[in-house]
Design a protein around this motif. Structure first.
Motif, PDB file in Angstrom:
ATOM      1  N   ILE A 176       0.837  -1.202   0.000  1.00  0.00           N
ATOM      2  CA  ILE A 176       0.000   0.000   0.000  1.00  0.00           C
ATOM      3  C   ILE A 176       0.872   1.253   0.000  1.00  0.00           C
ATOM      4  O   ILE A 176       0.586   2.230  -0.714  1.00  0.00           O
ATOM      5  CB  ILE A 176      -0.947  -0.023   1.213  1.00  0.00           C
ATOM      6  N   SER A 177       1.933   1.243   0.793  1.00  0.00           N
ATOM      7  CA  SER A 177       2.837   2.396   0.826  1.00  0.00           C
ATOM      8  C   SER A 177       3.473   2.642  -0.542  1.00  0.00           C
ATOM      9  O   SER A 177       3.581   3.792  -1.004  1.00  0.00           O
ATOM     10  CB  SER A 177       3.923   2.178   1.887  1.00  0.00           C
ATOM     11  N   GLU A 178       3.883   1.568  -1.207  1.00  0.00           N
ATOM     12  CA  GLU A 178       4.488   1.704  -2.533  1.00  0.00           C
ATOM     13  C   GLU A 178       3.484   2.252  -3.541  1.00  0.00           C
ATOM     14  O   GLU A 178       3.814   3.126  -4.371  1.00  0.00           O
ATOM     15  CB  GLU A 178       5.012   0.347  -3.004  1.00  0.00           C
ATOM     16  N   LEU A 179       2.229   1.775  -3.470  1.00  0.00           N
ATOM     17  CA  LEU A 179       1.203   2.281  -4.387  1.00  0.00           C
ATOM     18  C   LEU A 179       0.898   3.755  -4.115  1.00  0.00           C
ATOM     19  O   LEU A 179       0.669   4.532  -5.054  1.00  0.00           O
ATOM     20  CB  LEU A 179      -0.074   1.438  -4.243  1.00  0.00           C
ATOM     21  N   GLN A 180       0.890   4.146  -2.842  1.00  0.00           N
ATOM     22  CA  GLN A 180       0.656   5.554  -2.518  1.00  0.00           C
ATOM     23  C   GLN A 180       1.774   6.439  -3.059  1.00  0.00           C
ATOM     24  O   GLN A 180       1.527   7.537  -3.564  1.00  0.00           O
ATOM     25  CB  GLN A 180       0.529   5.716  -1.000  1.00  0.00           C
ATOM     26  N   LYS A 181       3.020   5.980  -2.946  1.00  0.00           N
ATOM     27  CA  LYS A 181       4.137   6.742  -3.496  1.00  0.00           C
ATOM     28  C   LYS A 181       4.012   6.887  -5.013  1.00  0.00           C
ATOM     29  O   LYS A 181       4.231   7.970  -5.567  1.00  0.00           O
ATOM     30  CB  LYS A 181       5.455   6.063  -3.135  1.00  0.00           C
ATOM     31  N   LYS A 182       3.645   5.790  -5.693  1.00  0.00           N
ATOM     32  CA  LYS A 182       3.482   5.854  -7.143  1.00  0.00           C
ATOM     33  C   LYS A 182       2.344   6.798  -7.520  1.00  0.00           C
ATOM     34  O   LYS A 182       2.452   7.563  -8.494  1.00  0.00           O
ATOM     35  CB  LYS A 182       3.224   4.460  -7.694  1.00  0.00           C
ATOM     36  N   ASP A 183       1.242   6.760  -6.763  1.00  0.00           N
ATOM     37  CA  ASP A 183       0.111   7.635  -7.046  1.00  0.00           C
ATOM     38  C   ASP A 183       0.500   9.102  -6.868  1.00  0.00           C
ATOM     39  O   ASP A 183       0.139   9.958  -7.691  1.00  0.00           O
ATOM     40  CB  ASP A 183      -1.044   7.275  -6.116  1.00  0.00           C
ATOM     41  N   LYS A 184       1.251   9.404  -5.817  1.00  0.00           N
ATOM     42  CA  LYS A 184       1.700  10.774  -5.592  1.00  0.00           C
ATOM     43  C   LYS A 184       2.611  11.247  -6.721  1.00  0.00           C
ATOM     44  O   LYS A 184       2.502  12.377  -7.205  1.00  0.00           O
ATOM     45  CB  LYS A 184       2.424  10.861  -4.254  1.00  0.00           C
ATOM     46  N   ALA A 185       3.529  10.355  -7.155  1.00  0.00           N
ATOM     47  CA  ALA A 185       4.433  10.722  -8.251  1.00  0.00           C
ATOM     48  C   ALA A 185       3.657  10.976  -9.541  1.00  0.00           C
ATOM     49  O   ALA A 185       3.943  11.923 -10.288  1.00  0.00           O
ATOM     50  CB  ALA A 185       5.476   9.623  -8.451  1.00  0.00           C
ATOM     51  N   LEU A 186       2.647  10.148  -9.807  1.00  0.00           N
ATOM     52  CA  LEU A 186       1.842  10.335 -11.018  1.00  0.00           C
ATOM     53  C   LEU A 186       1.042  11.632 -10.950  1.00  0.00           C
ATOM     54  O   LEU A 186       0.892  12.330 -11.967  1.00  0.00           O
ATOM     55  CB  LEU A 186       0.907   9.142 -11.209  1.00  0.00           C
ATOM     56  N   GLN A 187       0.521  11.975  -9.764  1.00  0.00           N
ATOM     57  CA  GLN A 187      -0.209  13.225  -9.634  1.00  0.00           C
ATOM     58  C   GLN A 187       0.698  14.437  -9.875  1.00  0.00           C
ATOM     59  O   GLN A 187       0.310  15.391 -10.554  1.00  0.00           O
ATOM     60  CB  GLN A 187      -0.838  13.307  -8.243  1.00  0.00           C
ATOM     61  N   GLU A 188       1.901  14.392  -9.316  1.00  0.00           N
ATOM     62  CA  GLU A 188       2.842  15.487  -9.544  1.00  0.00           C
ATOM     63  C   GLU A 188       3.198  15.601 -11.014  1.00  0.00           C
ATOM     64  O   GLU A 188       3.279  16.714 -11.572  1.00  0.00           O
ATOM     65  CB  GLU A 188       4.098  15.257  -8.703  1.00  0.00           C
ATOM     66  N   GLN A 189       3.410  14.464 -11.659  1.00  0.00           N
ATOM     67  CA  GLN A 189       3.728  14.497 -13.089  1.00  0.00           C
ATOM     68  C   GLN A 189       2.549  15.027 -13.905  1.00  0.00           C
ATOM     69  O   GLN A 189       2.730  15.800 -14.863  1.00  0.00           O
ATOM     70  CB  GLN A 189       4.102  13.089 -13.553  1.00  0.00           C
ATOM     71  N   ASN A 190       1.333  14.642 -13.513  1.00  0.00           N
ATOM     72  CA  ASN A 190       0.144  15.123 -14.208  1.00  0.00           C
ATOM     73  C   ASN A 190      -0.018  16.635 -14.038  1.00  0.00           C
ATOM     74  O   ASN A 190      -0.353  17.361 -14.999  1.00  0.00           O
ATOM     75  CB  ASN A 190      -1.085  14.394 -13.669  1.00  0.00           C
ATOM     76  N   ASN A 191       0.212  17.136 -12.819  1.00  0.00           N
ATOM     77  CA  ASN A 191       0.117  18.580 -12.589  1.00  0.00           C
ATOM     78  C   ASN A 191       1.160  19.334 -13.399  1.00  0.00           C
ATOM     79  O   ASN A 191       0.885  20.416 -13.949  1.00  0.00           O
ATOM     80  CB  ASN A 191       0.294  18.870 -11.101  1.00  0.00           C
ATOM     81  N   LEU A 192       2.366  18.781 -13.475  1.00  0.00           N
ATOM     82  CA  LEU A 192       3.415  19.433 -14.262  1.00  0.00           C
ATOM     83  C   LEU A 192       3.051  19.496 -15.742  1.00  0.00           C
ATOM     84  O   LEU A 192       3.228  20.524 -16.404  1.00  0.00           O
ATOM     85  CB  LEU A 192       4.739  18.687 -14.059  1.00  0.00           C
ATOM     86  N   LEU A 193       2.515  18.390 -16.271  1.00  0.00           N
ATOM     87  CA  LEU A 193       2.105  18.380 -17.680  1.00  0.00           C
ATOM     88  C   LEU A 193       0.956  19.351 -17.932  1.00  0.00           C
ATOM     89  O   LEU A 193       0.929  20.041 -18.968  1.00  0.00           O
ATOM     90  CB  LEU A 193       1.706  16.958 -18.080  1.00  0.00           C
ATOM     91  N   SER A 194       0.003  19.421 -16.992  1.00  0.00           N
ATOM     92  CA  SER A 194      -1.114  20.364 -17.161  1.00  0.00           C
ATOM     93  C   SER A 194      -0.609  21.805 -17.168  1.00  0.00           C
ATOM     94  O   SER A 194      -1.076  22.642 -17.961  1.00  0.00           O
ATOM     95  CB  SER A 194      -2.128  20.161 -16.033  1.00  0.00           C
ATOM     96  N   LYS A 195       0.346  22.113 -16.310  1.00  0.00           N
ATOM     97  CA  LYS A 195       0.912  23.457 -16.262  1.00  0.00           C
ATOM     98  C   LYS A 195       1.615  23.793 -17.572  1.00  0.00           C
ATOM     99  O   LYS A 195       1.470  24.901 -18.117  1.00  0.00           O
ATOM    100  CB  LYS A 195       1.879  23.557 -15.085  1.00  0.00           C
ATOM    101  N   LYS A 196       2.386  22.832 -18.109  1.00  0.00           N
ATOM    102  CA  LYS A 196       3.071  23.070 -19.376  1.00  0.00           C
ATOM    103  C   LYS A 196       2.076  23.285 -20.514  1.00  0.00           C
ATOM    104  O   LYS A 196       2.282  24.137 -21.389  1.00  0.00           O
ATOM    105  CB  LYS A 196       4.001  21.901 -19.687  1.00  0.00           C
ATOM    106  N   ILE A 197       0.985  22.513 -20.511  1.00  0.00           N
ATOM    107  CA  ILE A 197      -0.025  22.648 -21.567  1.00  0.00           C
ATOM    108  C   ILE A 197      -0.684  24.032 -21.504  1.00  0.00           C
ATOM    109  O   ILE A 197      -0.901  24.684 -22.529  1.00  0.00           O
ATOM    110  CB  ILE A 197      -1.072  21.527 -21.445  1.00  0.00           C
ATOM    111  N   LYS A 198      -1.018  24.485 -20.283  1.00  0.00           N
ATOM    112  CA  LYS A 198      -1.625  25.805 -20.144  1.00  0.00           C
ATOM    113  C   LYS A 198      -0.677  26.909 -20.613  1.00  0.00           C
ATOM    114  O   LYS A 198      -1.086  27.861 -21.290  1.00  0.00           O
ATOM    115  CB  LYS A 198      -2.028  26.033 -18.692  1.00  0.00           C
ATOM    116  N   GLU A 199       0.602  26.817 -20.253  1.00  0.00           N
ATOM    117  CA  GLU A 199       1.576  27.808 -20.710  1.00  0.00           C
ATOM    118  C   GLU A 199       1.708  27.795 -22.231  1.00  0.00           C
ATOM    119  O   GLU A 199       1.823  28.845 -22.866  1.00  0.00           O
ATOM    120  CB  GLU A 199       2.925  27.526 -20.055  1.00  0.00           C
TER     121      GLU A 199
END
Length: 246
Positions: free
Chosen positions: A151-174
């Motif tokens: 569960i801890s490993e899945l939570q870490k992966k989910d957090k990393a994916l969310q950060e990557q998704n936010n970064l991509l969304s920011k780049k798309i908006k710019e």
């Protein structure tokens, strides 16, 4: 009168032999328990009846541990006497030891699987139950630990994916803002070019109307007047000239 001394020989009567076995077995188990408690000794007792039924007793350290301890001790003793033993006898003894150990392990495995429990006493069944409970507790603890780590490993992966998704969304908006800004700039430049082409003044056309000379016989005055009129008319626009001519 006291009891007479029993002659040590095989009892021929089958019923008497069975009764004597049961009594002596109970007494032997009792004596083993007494010596283990009084002397704090590790005791292991194994008895097989004529029908192959097993009766055994062991202290809290369990039968298997006592047998393993006995095997280590006997093996060490045999190592000291190995020079006096023949190779064939050593191999035979080693084979017998391994075979006995395999039999014990197979029997314990069957007991752990819930098989061949008829020959076990109440104390043996209680000991087996305690071993199974302890093993089950260890299994559950390990299972919970593995689940927590997963569960801890899945939570870490989910957090990393969310950060990557936010970064991509920011780049798309710019990128979209840059494209909109570039499109607006291009449109302004196009509008400025169209406005400059419309407001650019057209050059005026000056019509020079020439007056043919009338000759040299005293008509200089008329020629000068015509030239003066032509100079005045040369500063007029074509549409003015048209109105004058009409």
């Amino acid at each position: 009168m006291g009891r007479g001394r029993v002659e040590l020989k095989r009892i021929e009567n089958k019923i008497n032999r069975q009764v004597t076995f049961s009594k002596r077995r109970s007494g032997l188990l009792k004596k083993a328990h007494e010596i283990s408690v009084l002397c704090d000794a590790d005791v292991a007792l194994i008895v097989f009846s004529t029908k192959g039924k097993l009766a055994e007793y062991s202290t809290n350290s369990s039968m298997l541990r006592i047998l393993e301890r006995y095997e280590r001790y006997s093996y060490a003793e045999r190592q000291l006497l190995s020079d006096d033993l023949e190779p064939t006898g050593s191999w035979s003894l080693e084979h017998a030891k391994l075979k006995a150990r395999v039999d014990v392990l197979q029997r314990n495995q069957k007991h752990f699987m819930g098989e061949e429990l008829d020959s076990l006493t109440l104390k043996e069944l209680q000991s087996l139950e305690q071993q199974l409970d302890s093993a089950l507790k260890h299994v559950r603890t390990r299972k919970n630990q593995v689940m927590y780590e997963s569960i801890s490993e899945l939570q870490k992966k989910d957090k990393a994916l969310q950060e990557q998704n936010n970064l991509l969304s920011k780049k798309i908006k710019e990128k979209e803002k840059d494209l909109a800004r570039q499109a607006l700039l291009n449109q302004q430049q196009s509008n400025d070019a169209d406005s400059s082409s419309v407001l650019q003044p057209q050059p005026m056309q000056v019509v020079d109307i020439g007056v043919p000379p009338r000759g040299e016989n005293g008509e200089e005055k008329e020629v000068e007047e015509a030239q003066h009129q032509n100079r005045g008319n040369s500063q007029l626009l074509p549409w003015m000239l048209n109105n004058l001519n009409t």
